[in-house]
Design a protein around this motif. Structure first.
Motif, PDB file in Angstrom:
ATOM      1  N   ALA A 135     -26.690 -22.269  -2.678  1.00  0.00           N
ATOM      2  CA  ALA A 135     -27.752 -21.367  -2.233  1.00  0.00           C
ATOM      3  C   ALA A 135     -27.613 -21.043  -0.753  1.00  0.00           C
ATOM      4  CB  ALA A 135     -29.114 -22.006  -2.494  1.00  0.00           C
ATOM      5  N   ASN A 136     -28.122 -19.901  -0.338  1.00  0.00           N
ATOM      6  CA  ASN A 136     -28.189 -19.603   1.082  1.00  0.00           C
ATOM      7  C   ASN A 136     -28.996 -20.682   1.788  1.00  0.00           C
ATOM      8  OD1 ASN A 136     -26.651 -17.355   1.785  1.00  0.00           O
ATOM      9  ND2 ASN A 136     -28.156 -15.960   0.894  1.00  0.00           N
ATOM     10  N   GLY A 137     -28.506 -21.139   2.930  1.00  0.00           N
ATOM     11  CA  GLY A 137     -29.153 -22.232   3.632  1.00  0.00           C
ATOM     12  C   GLY A 137     -28.696 -23.593   3.145  1.00  0.00           C
ATOM     13  N   GLY A 138     -27.854 -23.606   2.125  1.00  0.00           N
ATOM     14  CA  GLY A 138     -27.393 -24.867   1.556  1.00  0.00           C
ATOM     15  C   GLY A 138     -26.142 -25.401   2.245  1.00  0.00           C
ATOM     16  N   THR A 139     -25.622 -26.482   1.685  1.00  0.00           N
ATOM     17  CA  THR A 139     -24.496 -27.188   2.292  1.00  0.00           C
ATOM     18  C   THR A 139     -23.417 -27.456   1.252  1.00  0.00           C
ATOM     19  OG1 THR A 139     -25.980 -28.302   3.858  1.00  0.00           O
ATOM     20  CG2 THR A 139     -23.825 -29.308   3.521  1.00  0.00           C
ATOM     21  N   VAL A 140     -22.173 -27.218   1.636  1.00  0.00           N
ATOM     22  CA  VAL A 140     -21.034 -27.606   0.804  1.00  0.00           C
ATOM     23  C   VAL A 140     -20.321 -28.751   1.509  1.00  0.00           C
ATOM     24  CG1 VAL A 140     -18.903 -26.866  -0.319  1.00  0.00           C
ATOM     25  CG2 VAL A 140     -20.745 -25.207   0.074  1.00  0.00           C
ATOM     26  N   ILE A 141     -20.077 -29.837   0.778  1.00  0.00           N
ATOM     27  CA  ILE A 141     -19.310 -30.953   1.338  1.00  0.00           C
ATOM     28  C   ILE A 141     -17.973 -31.000   0.618  1.00  0.00           C
ATOM     29  CG2 ILE A 141     -19.349 -33.379   1.995  1.00  0.00           C
ATOM     30  CD1 ILE A 141     -22.275 -33.509   1.269  1.00  0.00           C
ATOM     31  N   PHE A 142     -16.894 -30.820   1.379  1.00  0.00           N
ATOM     32  CA  PHE A 142     -15.562 -30.846   0.791  1.00  0.00           C
ATOM     33  C   PHE A 142     -14.981 -32.246   0.931  1.00  0.00           C
ATOM     34  CE2 PHE A 142     -16.055 -26.331   1.926  1.00  0.00           C
ATOM     35  CZ  PHE A 142     -15.718 -25.739   0.714  1.00  0.00           C
ATOM     36  N   PHE A 143     -14.753 -32.913  -0.207  1.00  0.00           N
ATOM     37  CA  PHE A 143     -14.171 -34.255  -0.160  1.00  0.00           C
ATOM     38  C   PHE A 143     -12.760 -34.298  -0.694  1.00  0.00           C
ATOM     39  CE2 PHE A 143     -17.972 -36.452   1.148  1.00  0.00           C
ATOM     40  CZ  PHE A 143     -17.373 -37.381   1.963  1.00  0.00           C
ATOM     41  N   SER A 144     -12.198 -33.150  -1.029  1.00  0.00           N
ATOM     42  CA  SER A 144     -10.839 -33.123  -1.548  1.00  0.00           C
ATOM     43  C   SER A 144      -9.856 -32.858  -0.426  1.00  0.00           C
ATOM     44  CB  SER A 144     -10.719 -32.029  -2.601  1.00  0.00           C
ATOM     45  OG  SER A 144      -9.365 -31.701  -2.801  1.00  0.00           O
ATOM     46  N   MET A 145      -8.802 -33.664  -0.368  1.00  0.00           N
ATOM     47  CA  MET A 145      -7.756 -33.445   0.632  1.00  0.00           C
ATOM     48  C   MET A 145      -6.977 -32.170   0.341  1.00  0.00           C
ATOM     49  SD  MET A 145      -7.739 -35.464   3.105  1.00  0.00           S
ATOM     50  CE  MET A 145      -8.966 -36.748   3.378  1.00  0.00           C
ATOM     51  N   ALA A 146      -7.172 -31.601  -0.834  1.00  0.00           N
ATOM     52  CA  ALA A 146      -6.498 -30.344  -1.173  1.00  0.00           C
ATOM     53  C   ALA A 146      -7.270 -29.137  -0.645  1.00  0.00           C
ATOM     54  CB  ALA A 146      -6.328 -30.239  -2.687  1.00  0.00           C
ATOM     55  N   THR A 147      -8.359 -29.365   0.070  1.00  0.00           N
ATOM     56  CA  THR A 147      -9.151 -28.257   0.605  1.00  0.00           C
ATOM     57  C   THR A 147      -8.358 -27.489   1.658  1.00  0.00           C
ATOM     58  OG1 THR A 147     -11.170 -29.525   0.253  1.00  0.00           O
ATOM     59  CG2 THR A 147     -11.308 -27.657   1.770  1.00  0.00           C
ATOM     60  N   SER A 148      -8.419 -26.172   1.597  1.00  0.00           N
ATOM     61  CA  SER A 148      -7.791 -25.322   2.605  1.00  0.00           C
ATOM     62  C   SER A 148      -8.854 -24.869   3.597  1.00  0.00           C
ATOM     63  CB  SER A 148      -7.155 -24.106   1.934  1.00  0.00           C
ATOM     64  OG  SER A 148      -7.013 -23.045   2.871  1.00  0.00           O
ATOM     65  N   PHE A 149      -8.641 -25.186   4.858  1.00  0.00           N
ATOM     66  CA  PHE A 149      -9.597 -24.777   5.885  1.00  0.00           C
ATOM     67  C   PHE A 149      -9.770 -23.255   5.931  1.00  0.00           C
ATOM     68  CE2 PHE A 149     -10.955 -23.490  10.035  1.00  0.00           C
ATOM     69  CZ  PHE A 149     -11.947 -24.400  10.372  1.00  0.00           C
ATOM     70  N   PRO A 150      -8.673 -22.483   5.996  1.00  0.00           N
ATOM     71  CA  PRO A 150      -8.870 -21.017   6.047  1.00  0.00           C
ATOM     72  C   PRO A 150      -9.519 -20.462   4.783  1.00  0.00           C
ATOM     73  CG  PRO A 150      -6.602 -21.610   6.647  1.00  0.00           C
ATOM     74  CD  PRO A 150      -7.253 -22.852   6.143  1.00  0.00           C
ATOM     75  N   ALA A 151      -9.178 -21.015   3.615  1.00  0.00           N
ATOM     76  CA  ALA A 151      -9.795 -20.501   2.386  1.00  0.00           C
ATOM     77  C   ALA A 151     -11.303 -20.703   2.420  1.00  0.00           C
ATOM     78  CB  ALA A 151      -9.196 -21.184   1.158  1.00  0.00           C
ATOM     79  N   ALA A 152     -11.746 -21.835   2.942  1.00  0.00           N
ATOM     80  CA  ALA A 152     -13.190 -22.085   3.027  1.00  0.00           C
ATOM     81  C   ALA A 152     -13.834 -21.160   4.054  1.00  0.00           C
ATOM     82  CB  ALA A 152     -13.442 -23.555   3.377  1.00  0.00           C
ATOM     83  N   ALA A 153     -13.243 -21.081   5.240  1.00  0.00           N
ATOM     84  CA  ALA A 153     -13.850 -20.288   6.317  1.00  0.00           C
ATOM     85  C   ALA A 153     -13.879 -18.805   5.951  1.00  0.00           C
ATOM     86  CB  ALA A 153     -13.074 -20.506   7.623  1.00  0.00           C
ATOM     87  N   LEU A 154     -12.742 -18.278   5.494  1.00  0.00           N
ATOM     88  CA  LEU A 154     -12.694 -16.856   5.163  1.00  0.00           C
ATOM     89  C   LEU A 154     -13.474 -16.565   3.884  1.00  0.00           C
ATOM     90  CD1 LEU A 154      -8.965 -16.166   6.056  1.00  0.00           C
ATOM     91  CD2 LEU A 154     -11.005 -15.591   7.396  1.00  0.00           C
TER      92      LEU A 154
END
Lengths: 352, 352
Positions: free
Chosen positions: B287-306
């Motif tokens: 939801a807007n105003g919510g939080t995503v917590i990434f706990f996977s080492m496979a997370t891509s920083f640019p994919a999340a930001a963009l």
């Protein structure tokens, strides 16, 4: 869900527009869409560089490939670099269900990537020599209901507004985080007005565009600011601008040097340096209970996660979200109110 | 600054221990250090796999290379994979200035990576056949002042405690974030006890080790929980365990499918799926105003930001920090109090 543009995805079916190989760029809009009459594309620097090198800086060949990409994909999404850019145009039609705060006739910049923006070019890019990232163009682009668009201010040159929009997520998120820290960690001291208890913000890369806006935002939110810059020229410029309470020189990739430059660990550290390897220095420079905001696309997720664990650092680490509601207006307002930031931006634009 | 182990770095000078090519692993401790008598190394799965494949599963050759790495680098830091692992041992000596909560004789697991832990092996790994990630070993390891160590509980088998420690950052950080959301977004509704206003937490990969602990932590913090799992077997197991209020099946790499599985967007979404490409689904499900917590080492920083920018998503995105003070005890306590979590862990360990 329709607000994210799924109806524009042609192939592969079911993915989001950014992940799609091909979009439907037809100019008829859906009820939540907005059509822009395109005036100029700003190609992403990495994308333009790849095209220019591939074609040995032959402008005609570069132009032909841009036309082919847009014609094939329905968007200016460089298949090699994966990047796009942004565009400037005039709002032509707004669907009755669009939540975007624009009206026909507004001159706007799109603040979402061209990699997800349906785009049709109608002039064969006849006005572009192919030798610059700035592409005069005629055609149409579509914005979805969930999109980001900035109306170009009357009182600023478009180049200046675009440069601000390009980095406007950083000051807005910094403002939010600093005000949150006041509430959680320092309400009593904020009320007491004791300077030693003020939230401290360290900005790595404080002399750049996002860095200088971030410093100005942090100060306006009540923080004491420290800037870390890479050399004496940047230090002297930033000291002259008076944007930070302290300025120190360090290589942001050297954790020990960064921590020494920041000194007493900061409550909030903002990384605005676009080179790899800045994660550990930012973590080490941040106090326990503090927050690191990563605004560099060169940030490595595993380096940040494993670095904080290896340093037993109880810090909150944020992926810098380029979108915060009202971020474009917030940044333009900072630029208007802080002449030193404007001067710094104008110098950077003149140097480009 | 000495607390991070700079005095142990031999080359290159001035970097942090994790970035160092070679550490000084001598057993004499500094005033803030702790010496462990090593009993067993647990090699990181990726590291062991690389060694096993390189040497065609020849145990003697694998053992010889591990000895060579530790002898050369002063730490078990696989130069190809960049990963390490953890170790079990007994505390032998604690420097007078060490802040670690251990005493001589404690049986402990180190919760910082072997990639930054000075290590000396004295038995030539004579008790190891080279054919498993579990390495019986004699020797010494050094913990710095800033380190993380868990005393092994008397009431749990070491394998179970280690499996919990391996993922203990996720439930502790989820607990903190959920309680923060109560304070910021729902204090009135929490006090009113109205179920519809409870914070909702979606966990992608809810049937795994970190996922199940995260679900249990979220529920204990007062949240309503939704789990997204990959297939019917996982769904049935999780429904039988009763760890989530809702369980749905979706491929976490498919943003549209994830958003549909979660339904009403979650206040907090936790990514516990260790495959690339889960960023956009997590953002879209929040939801807007919510939080995503990434706990996977496979997370891509640019994919999340963009991705957040492209979706105009006003979500806070956290890089899952593996360290939260008290996280090991917190997770072990959850395991003790929630039999379904313990049963799930025991089944996973038996299957390995």
């Amino acid at each position: 869900m329709s607000m994210v543009g799924l109806r524009r995805v042609v192939e592969p079916a079911g993915v989001l527009p950014q992940a799609a190989w091909r979009l439907d760029a037809s100019p008829e809009i859906g009820p939540d869409e907005t059509r822009i009459r395109v005036q100029r594309l700003n190609l992403d620097a990495a994308s333009y560089r790849q095209l220019a090198e591939k074609h040995a800086h032959n402008g005609d060949a570069i132009r032909a490939e841009v036309l082919e990409i847009v014609g094939t994909r329905g968007k200016m999404h460089n298949p090699v670099t994966g990047s796009g850019g942004m565009l400037i145009g005039v709002v032509e039609e707004v669907g009755p269900e669009s939540p975007l705060p624009v009206k026909p006739g507004d001159r706007v910049a799109t603040l979402v990537s061209l990699t997800l923006t349906p785009l049709r070019i109608t002039d064969g890019l006849a006005g572009w020599d192919g030798l610059s990232e700035q592409v005069p163009a005629e055609g149409t682009a579509i914005l979805f209901g969930r999109s980001i668009v900035g109306v170009l201010p009357d009182d600023l040159p478009p180049e200046l507004a675009l440069a601000v929009y390009d980095v406007c997520g950083a000051p807005a998120l910094t403002d939010r985080v600093v005000r949150g820290h006041h509430k959680w960690h320092g309400q009593a001291s904020v009320e007491a007005g004791t300077a030693t208890d003020r939230v401290t913000v360290a900005v790595l890369g404080g002399a750049g565009k996002s860095g200088s806006l971030t410093l100005a935002a942090a100060r306006r939110a009540g923080a004491r600011t420290k800037a870390v810059v890479v050399n004496e020229a940047e230090r002297d410029a930033l000291v002259a601008a008076g944007l930070a309470d302290e300025v120190a020189i360090a290589d942001a990739r050297n954790p020990v040097a960064v921590a020494e430059a920041v000194g007493e660990p900061a409550d909030v550290t903002v990384v605005c340096v676009d080179v790899p390897g800045c994660e550990h220095g930012a973590i080490l420079a941040t106090a326990n209970g503090g927050t690191v905001i990563f605004f560099s696309m060169a940030t490595s997720f595993p380096a940040a996660a494993l670095g904080a664990e290896g340093l037993a650092a109880d810090v909150t680490m944020l992926i810098g979200n380029g979108y915060v509601p009202g971020h474009a207006e917030f940044a333009v307002d900072l630029l208007r109110q802080v002449p030193a930031v404007r001067a710094l931006f104008e110098a950077r634009i003149a140097a480009d």
